[in-house]
Design an enzyme around this catalytic site. Structure first.
Site, PDB file in Angstrom:
ATOM      1  N   TYR A  53       0.791  -1.221   0.000  1.00  4.79           N
ATOM      2  CA  TYR A  53       0.000   0.000   0.000  1.00  4.79           C
ATOM      3  C   TYR A  53       0.828   1.279   0.000  1.00  4.79           C
ATOM      4  O   TYR A  53       1.072   1.869  -1.039  1.00  4.79           O
ATOM      5  CB  TYR A  53      -0.978   0.013   1.178  1.00  4.79           C
ATOM      6  CG  TYR A  53      -1.993  -1.095   1.144  1.00  4.79           C
ATOM      7  CD1 TYR A  53      -2.722  -1.367   0.001  1.00  4.79           C
ATOM      8  CD2 TYR A  53      -2.207  -1.901   2.242  1.00  4.79           C
ATOM      9  CE1 TYR A  53      -3.656  -2.394  -0.041  1.00  4.79           C
ATOM     10  CE2 TYR A  53      -3.139  -2.916   2.219  1.00  4.79           C
ATOM     11  CZ  TYR A  53      -3.856  -3.161   1.076  1.00  4.79           C
ATOM     12  OH  TYR A  53      -4.779  -4.161   1.042  1.00  4.79           O
ATOM     13  N   ALA A  54       1.229   1.704   1.174  1.00  6.43           N
ATOM     14  CA  ALA A  54       1.833   3.037   1.306  1.00  6.43           C
ATOM     15  C   ALA A  54       3.269   3.105   0.816  1.00  6.43           C
ATOM     16  O   ALA A  54       3.760   4.175   0.502  1.00  6.43           O
ATOM     17  CB  ALA A  54       1.785   3.476   2.765  1.00  6.43           C
TER      18      ALA A  54
END
Length: 80
Positions: A53-54
């Site tokens: 994700y990040a």
């Protein structure tokens, strides 16, 4: 904590989920254990282990999230 049914499995998961994508990259194992302990103490039973994700995945830390969670589960003895 509120819980929701997980489809038709008979399992209930917490309405809040702990994202662990930073374990081993931005968080040490000690910090991850603290976060997992706090989440469990708060009733969280839903942990997202995706590493995508990040932060982009890196070969050096690939699998760290699963390793850290596995170490935590083994040390705490909190898995059926």
């Amino acid at each position: 904590m509120q819980y929701r049914p997980l489809s038709n499995t008979g399992l209930n998961v917490s309405a809040l989920c702990l994202g662990t994508m930073t374990f081993g990259e931005q968080n040490s194992e000690r910090e991850a254990f603290e976060q997992l302990d706090m989440a469990l103490d708060s009733g969280v039973n839903f942990v997202d282990t995706a590493e995508m994700y990040a932060i982009p995945p890196r070969a050096e830390t690939m699998g760290s999230t699963e390793r850290i969670i596995g170490n935590w589960l083994k040390q705490r003895g909190c898995r059926d």
